[in-house]
Design a protein around this motif. Structure first.
Motif, mmCIF file in Angstrom:
data_model
loop_
_atom_site.group_PDB
_atom_site.id
_atom_site.type_symbol
_atom_site.label_atom_id
_atom_site.label_comp_id
_atom_site.label_asym_id
_atom_site.label_seq_id
_atom_site.Cartn_x
_atom_site.Cartn_y
_atom_site.Cartn_z
ATOM 1 N N PRO A 125 15.546 17.233 20.166
ATOM 2 C CA PRO A 125 14.812 16.265 19.335
ATOM 3 C C PRO A 125 13.817 15.471 20.173
ATOM 4 C CG PRO A 125 17.180 16.113 18.956
ATOM 5 C CD PRO A 125 17.007 16.986 20.157
ATOM 6 N N LYS A 126 12.639 15.312 19.611
ATOM 7 C CA LYS A 126 11.615 14.513 20.280
ATOM 8 C C LYS A 126 11.426 13.197 19.531
ATOM 9 C CE LYS A 126 9.220 18.817 21.384
ATOM 10 N NZ LYS A 126 8.052 19.626 20.978
ATOM 11 N N SER A 127 10.562 12.353 20.046
ATOM 12 C CA SER A 127 10.367 11.025 19.439
ATOM 13 C C SER A 127 9.507 11.120 18.178
ATOM 14 C CB SER A 127 9.648 10.099 20.425
ATOM 15 O OG SER A 127 10.382 9.967 21.580
ATOM 16 N N LEU A 128 9.926 10.383 17.186
ATOM 17 C CA LEU A 128 9.166 10.295 15.932
ATOM 18 C C LEU A 128 7.771 9.760 16.218
ATOM 19 C CD1 LEU A 128 9.593 10.519 12.778
ATOM 20 C CD2 LEU A 128 10.031 8.048 12.846
ATOM 21 N N GLU A 129 6.776 10.348 15.565
ATOM 22 C CA GLU A 129 5.405 9.955 15.860
ATOM 23 C C GLU A 129 4.585 10.027 14.575
ATOM 24 O OE1 GLU A 129 1.931 11.720 18.785
ATOM 25 O OE2 GLU A 129 4.029 12.152 19.252
ATOM 26 N N LYS A 130 3.760 9.030 14.322
ATOM 27 C CA LYS A 130 2.893 9.039 13.133
ATOM 28 C C LYS A 130 1.530 9.569 13.528
ATOM 29 C CE LYS A 130 1.828 5.115 10.918
ATOM 30 N NZ LYS A 130 2.139 3.951 10.063
ATOM 31 N N VAL A 131 1.024 10.563 12.764
ATOM 32 C CA VAL A 131 -0.278 11.154 13.122
ATOM 33 C C VAL A 131 -1.224 11.110 11.923
ATOM 34 C CG1 VAL A 131 0.706 12.689 14.869
ATOM 35 C CG2 VAL A 131 0.513 13.472 12.493
ATOM 36 N N LEU A 132 -2.505 11.041 12.243
ATOM 37 C CA LEU A 132 -3.525 11.033 11.206
ATOM 38 C C LEU A 132 -3.664 12.447 10.630
ATOM 39 C CD1 LEU A 132 -5.823 9.353 9.805
ATOM 40 C CD2 LEU A 132 -7.353 10.272 11.572
ATOM 41 N N THR A 133 -3.607 12.582 9.303
ATOM 42 C CA THR A 133 -3.742 13.902 8.653
ATOM 43 C C THR A 133 -4.723 13.743 7.503
ATOM 44 O OG1 THR A 133 -1.769 13.318 7.363
ATOM 45 C CG2 THR A 133 -1.453 14.789 9.246
ATOM 46 N N GLU A 134 -5.920 13.334 7.858
ATOM 47 C CA GLU A 134 -6.900 12.950 6.832
ATOM 48 C C GLU A 134 -7.140 14.083 5.827
ATOM 49 O OE1 GLU A 134 -10.167 11.083 8.694
ATOM 50 O OE2 GLU A 134 -10.827 10.079 6.870
ATOM 51 N N GLY B 165 7.341 10.667 2.005
ATOM 52 C CA GLY B 165 8.387 11.238 2.839
ATOM 53 C C GLY B 165 9.606 10.337 2.840
ATOM 54 N N PRO B 166 10.693 10.774 3.452
ATOM 55 C CA PRO B 166 11.974 10.047 3.373
ATOM 56 C C PRO B 166 12.148 8.957 4.432
ATOM 57 C CG PRO B 166 12.287 12.161 4.462
ATOM 58 C CD PRO B 166 10.839 12.087 4.124
ATOM 59 N N VAL B 167 11.194 8.841 5.362
ATOM 60 C CA VAL B 167 11.377 7.874 6.448
ATOM 61 C C VAL B 167 10.971 6.483 5.981
ATOM 62 C CG1 VAL B 167 10.721 7.288 8.828
ATOM 63 C CG2 VAL B 167 10.963 9.692 8.145
ATOM 64 N N ASN B 168 11.845 5.503 6.284
ATOM 65 C CA ASN B 168 11.552 4.108 5.946
ATOM 66 C C ASN B 168 11.416 3.833 4.451
ATOM 67 O OD1 ASN B 168 11.488 3.592 8.699
ATOM 68 N ND2 ASN B 168 9.262 3.905 8.827
ATOM 69 N N VAL C 64 14.541 20.539 12.715
ATOM 70 C CA VAL C 64 14.551 19.727 13.945
ATOM 71 C C VAL C 64 13.088 19.495 14.319
ATOM 72 C CG1 VAL C 64 15.172 19.640 16.395
ATOM 73 C CG2 VAL C 64 16.737 20.714 14.747
ATOM 74 N N ASN C 65 12.741 18.259 14.618
ATOM 75 C CA ASN C 65 11.343 17.924 14.931
ATOM 76 C C ASN C 65 10.374 18.393 13.845
ATOM 77 O OD1 ASN C 65 12.203 16.790 17.372
ATOM 78 N ND2 ASN C 65 12.082 18.770 18.424
ATOM 79 N N GLY C 66 10.744 18.014 12.606
ATOM 80 C CA GLY C 66 9.945 18.444 11.465
ATOM 81 C C GLY C 66 8.808 17.506 11.149
ATOM 82 N N VAL C 67 8.152 17.824 9.990
ATOM 83 C CA VAL C 67 6.988 17.069 9.532
ATOM 84 C C VAL C 67 7.285 16.519 8.144
ATOM 85 C CG1 VAL C 67 4.590 17.304 8.759
ATOM 86 C CG2 VAL C 67 5.358 18.484 10.840
ATOM 87 N N CYS C 68 6.887 15.263 7.886
ATOM 88 C CA CYS C 68 6.958 14.749 6.511
ATOM 89 C C CYS C 68 5.891 13.675 6.334
ATOM 90 C CB CYS C 68 8.346 14.182 6.195
ATOM 91 S SG CYS C 68 8.724 12.631 7.005
ATOM 92 N N GLY C 69 5.618 13.336 5.064
ATOM 93 C CA GLY C 69 4.657 12.294 4.768
ATOM 94 C C GLY C 69 5.152 10.945 5.282
ATOM 95 N N HIS D 258 1.045 11.481 8.377
ATOM 96 C CA HIS D 258 2.347 12.137 8.332
ATOM 97 C C HIS D 258 3.107 11.787 9.604
ATOM 98 C CE1 HIS D 258 0.757 14.511 4.997
ATOM 99 N NE2 HIS D 258 1.999 14.971 4.788
ATOM 100 N N PHE D 259 4.423 11.924 9.519
ATOM 101 C CA PHE D 259 5.247 11.853 10.723
ATOM 102 C C PHE D 259 5.434 13.254 11.281
ATOM 103 C CE2 PHE D 259 7.084 7.908 8.769
ATOM 104 C CZ PHE D 259 6.744 7.034 9.782
ATOM 105 N N ILE D 260 5.484 13.356 12.624
ATOM 106 C CA ILE D 260 5.967 14.595 13.228
ATOM 107 C C ILE D 260 7.222 14.258 14.035
ATOM 108 C CG2 ILE D 260 3.690 15.709 13.300
ATOM 109 C CD1 ILE D 260 3.596 15.037 16.317
ATOM 110 N N ASN D 261 7.911 15.296 14.468
ATOM 111 C CA ASN D 261 9.178 15.131 15.195
ATOM 112 C C ASN D 261 10.204 14.345 14.377
ATOM 113 O OD1 ASN D 261 7.985 16.511 17.274
ATOM 114 N ND2 ASN D 261 7.298 14.623 18.307
ATOM 115 N N VAL D 262 10.210 14.666 13.079
ATOM 116 C CA VAL D 262 11.173 14.018 12.186
ATOM 117 C C VAL D 262 12.506 14.754 12.300
ATOM 118 C CG1 VAL D 262 11.681 13.382 9.801
ATOM 119 C CG2 VAL D 262 9.297 13.490 10.593
ATOM 120 N N ASN D 263 13.597 13.975 12.433
ATOM 121 C CA ASN D 263 14.913 14.585 12.486
ATOM 122 C C ASN D 263 15.833 13.958 11.447
ATOM 123 O OD1 ASN D 263 14.969 16.594 14.785
ATOM 124 N ND2 ASN D 263 13.940 14.817 15.710
#
Lengths: 567, 567
Positions: free
Chosen positions: B249-258, B334-337, B354-359, B366-371
């Motif tokens: 598992p990696k760290s959760l990260e928010k990325v721009l997905t314009e 997405g389900p985070v927060n 493991v280390n998935g992607v969600c809104g 979107h978030f990446i590295n979602v677990n």
């Protein structure tokens, strides 16, 4: 079939609103149940009888060269508008709108549908004649549904239609259908007559109704006591010939007949007989008035009058109209001194009158010593009266009797009534376009079931003829808890089924009295009671119709049934 | 039957509005004609096939212990009001008023009528179980009638109803009906599957649809390639088990997905696979919102979701509702927060991520590295996705394939849906009143005819299986004006009829080409051509299905037909 597996809800009591034998017994014996006024469910026993009637009909239709098909109940209004019946059929035709608000009729009959089908496909005389039939549910919103299945709003009918390039071909198929119908009703065991009927407003030529003789019938049939002649009472011609009574004509005289109006009153008041009176009635034939005369002991038949006058509609003039024309009440009118433009027509019976009596066209006065031709002119003599019991049969054989009848079938030469209205034409041998000539032929299938029930019953219930009975044999173990009885009953039940009989077995845990009463009510031709002699392999066999009882060893049962059913 | 006597209006052209093989061929071969949208006449050939299907049905119903009866099409509104369906059935239920302005339904089905009949007559457990059936015309005002007989507004159906005092008895009769239905469709030669179906809003428990496999079917069936398992795609459980990918598992990260919204767009933009994405959807289950998760390469099956949530109605939340709950468009949720009161449910497939992607619940992020479990909590894992081709069959045998199906039959455990609403109760062994337990069982009879036509045809026309064919033998004298041919044809025709075959003879004065084309179109199993060798008593016999041709001497014809038909 074991009774525990099927649905035969018998009733001990006579249902309050069932007014005929067939209606009562079909309800009590668990053959039918009413769903709403004039709408019935056919329970398993009735369904079996219906299937037997339908099989007979199919066999006879096939013999007659008709071919089975199946048309829809939902019929577009446009078709009925083409024939004109959308407007003329009245509230008996059930109508509905679909989800797109298009209008439909629920098929009361299928002339329109079949005519449109044939019109679209048949173009040449080479493909004619053609006779098609179906067995199908029909809908007619009767004003007074009654007598159970005899006059319902949803009922099962066999309807057939034939198409021809010439009238000889129609005559030929009509005769085949007539013969097929006779065979159907004969095979159903019915006491019926093929009756000459009125073709009514249909524009047809020949038509026969098949009438089952029954006191609950709504139509009166005049039939010969010595031949198969039969006609609706409206249709039977009178062949009697009349000569003037051998009596010296006396002088015409007007007499006071205060308050004497009817033939009974006047003849009694004047101390003469009814057959010495002239019954005078004003009719309106289309737009013309006419004075019709008949001897006082007879009645004018307005269908004969209509045919004589070649009118579309003939009806009795109202009291007001009569008064305006002849200046007095109906009870005082007569043919003497009427204006020349009122045509006088007379039944042949008037020719017998010498020194007769008639109204004086003046309130409270009649003429006596009236003599036809001397005192008034008749423009036309004709057969204008109803036939009566005791009249000579029109076919020259025997005397007329009356009976009531239930119509179960109808064959009808339609001619071009529908083909002209709906443009159903074909090219003849010379390439000329002609309207197809049609016949139609109906049997009330569910009504036939009721008619059979009406004729085949006794005080204990229904008594089915063997070929229509829902089952031929009813096996009744007296005590189903008795292992010996139960086993023998089961053995006989299985053996008879293997031998090809239709067998009902009462395997219910009911008292013997209940089982026997139900069995009589249902009316299966042969009952086999498995009782005390079961241990010896002996059963009792009873014929429902005759009440005859025999004992039989189990191995003889099958043969005995065959003997009993063919008696 | 001689063709000159019957009505077989064949067509050379393919009718413009007929969109399936069966519809085109039944029209072209003169089996049916349309009367109005979704309403057909069954011409003589179709009637014969219908009768054969009906005979098979009757035999199998009898075997299953069901008893035939016949109920009306006209059904009082009051009955449908009792069951509630007067209000819920919608415009498909055809309605009309009688002359007294009483409301009626035209029977679309007969649960109400049979329940009221049984309710009024059966009072004790001793008279149960009971299974009754009928073959009858039904009416449903389809919004889009099409495919000829496959989706009509007036059609022929066999419907059966069973009544029970306990569920074991229902299970027993249900199984008998299931077996009977399998036998019916097997005997009709159909390639079908008994498919586990959704019991829908009927409140029933078990239900199977009998589906004929066909590309024109409107339903998708998931079936095993190695067993007889089959289910409507909505109903097939997924038995796959998922384990987390073997990855750190990696760290959760928010990325721009314009402007990246769909799974396809986001996975491609982020250079990952769809099975690494979490598909998130907000549903409204009755009055509760819920967030449902499934792996990006799968789809949520809302029937499974509804069953998990034990909700009456489950539907996707609108964009506006979604935005109000999660603060952004559907493509970015997405389900985070998420707030604690929004329940999160997930398909088992989420467990593999493991280390998935969600809104990110924020427009264009979107978030990446979602677990799962680390970054969001799932309240319930369950089988929530649609089965896919290649999945393991739920019965453990083989892999799933998809096919389209035409529903020709349906067996259904109704339970007490109608008996409770309509007060159909009985006294049990202990004298206590209980609601009857019911099953219902339908076969589309006219639809089965069309399904057979859909499966049995080739480029020249219909190819009837011998046991359903309108006739088994088609005798064709090449030239009816040739006396020798005519006589031999007539002799063979009569001989074969006597031998018990159903024979059609083309006695029309048509060119041989027309006769042969019509014969292929109609599709009778064996054709006998009486041609040039008639003088020698020799005819040609051709098998419609295989095209096999043999010559036969007239005395051998009957035996040869038997050989050819039993191949």
């Amino acid at each position: 079939m074991k009774q525990s597996m099927t649905f035969i809800p018998t009733l001990r009591e006579v249902p309050a609103d069932a007014d005929t034998k067939s209606h009562q017994l079909l309800l009590r014996a668990g053959f039918i149940r009413q769903n709403s006024s004039g709408v019935y469910s056919y329970l398993p026993l009735a369904k079996k009888v219906l299937q037997k009637i339908e099989t007979i009909i199919r066999e006879e239709m096939d013999n007659a060269g008709a071919v089975e098909m199946f048309m829809p109940a939902l019929q577009q209004a446009e078709l009925w508008q083409e024939s004109g019946r959308w407007y003329s059929y009245g509230p008996e035709l059930m109508r509905l709108n679909d989800r797109n608000d298009r209008e439909f009729a629920l098929g009361a009959t299928h002339e329109e549908v079949i005519t449109s089908l044939i019109r679209d496909e048949i173009k040449s005389y080479k493909r004619l004649p053609l006779a098609l039939y179906q067995i199908q549910t029909k809908f007619r919103d009767e004003k007074r549904p009654r007598f159970g299945l005899l006059r319902g709003r949803e009922f099962i009918m066999k309807d057939a239609y034939s198409f021809h390039s010439n009238f000889d071909s129609l005559d030929d198929v009509y005769q085949k259908m007539y013969n097929a119908y006779s065979a159907v009703f004969r095979r159903c065991g019915l006491n019926f007559r093929a009756v000459i009927a009125d073709s009514g407003a249909m524009g047809g030529k020949d038509t026969h109704e098949f009438m089952v003789l029954s006191d609950i019938g709504e139509d009166t049939i005049a039939y010969s006591d010595s031949s198969d002649y039969a006609a609706n009472i409206e249709m039977a011609p009178v062949t009697a010939e009349y000569e003037a009574k051998n009596e010296e004509p006396k002088s015409l005289e007007k007499v006071l007949t205060e308050n004497q109006k009817t033939i009974e009153e006047v003849s009694s008041f004047l101390n003469t007989t009814q057959d010495n009176c002239i019954k005078s009635l004003v009719f309106k034939a289309d737009d013309q008035y006419v004075l019709a005369l008949v001897r006082g002991d007879f009645e004018i038949n307005d269908i004969k009058l209509k045919n004589l006058l070649e009118a579309s509609v003939v009806e009795l003039a109202s009291p007001a109209e009569t008064k305006e024309i002849l200046g007095c009440e109906i009870g005082s009118i007569g043919p003497v001194n009427v204006q020349k433009d009122l045509e006088i027509v007379a039944d042949y019976s008037i020719k017998s009158i010498v020194n007769g009596v008639c109204g004086a066209n003046e309130e409270n006065y009649h003429f006596i010593n009236v003599n036809p031709e001397r005192d008034f002119k008749v423009s036309r003599f004709a057969d204008l009266r109803f036939i009566q019991e005791g009249d000579a049969s029109p076919d020259g054989n025997g005397l007329i009797k009356f009976a009531k009848g239930i119509e179960v079938g109808h064959v009808f030469k339609l001619g071009t009534r529908y083909s002209e209205a709906m443009n159903a034409s074909f090219l003849d041998e010379n390439g000329r376009s002609q309207s197809m000539i049609m016949g139609c032929y109906g049997i009330g299938v569910s009504r036939t079931l009721a008619a059979v029930a009406e004729q085949f019953n006794d005080e204990n219930g229904l008594v089915w003829p063997a070929n229509l009975a829902p089952y031929q044999v009813h096996v009744i173990p007296v005590n189903i808890k008795d292992e010996v009885q139960k086993e023998l009953a089961e053995e006989i039940y299985q053996d008879l089924k293997l031998a090809g009989f239709e067998v009902l077995m009462d395997d219910r845990q009911e008292r013997p009295g209940v089982k026997f009463a139900d069995s009589d009510l249902i009316g299966i031709p042969v009952r086999i009671t498995v009782g005390k002699k079961a241990a010896e392999g002996i059963v009792e066999m009873k014929v429902r119709q005759s009440g005859e009882i025999i004992e039989a060893e189990k191995s003889q049962v099958s043969q005995e049934i065959t003997n009993l059913l063919t008696v």
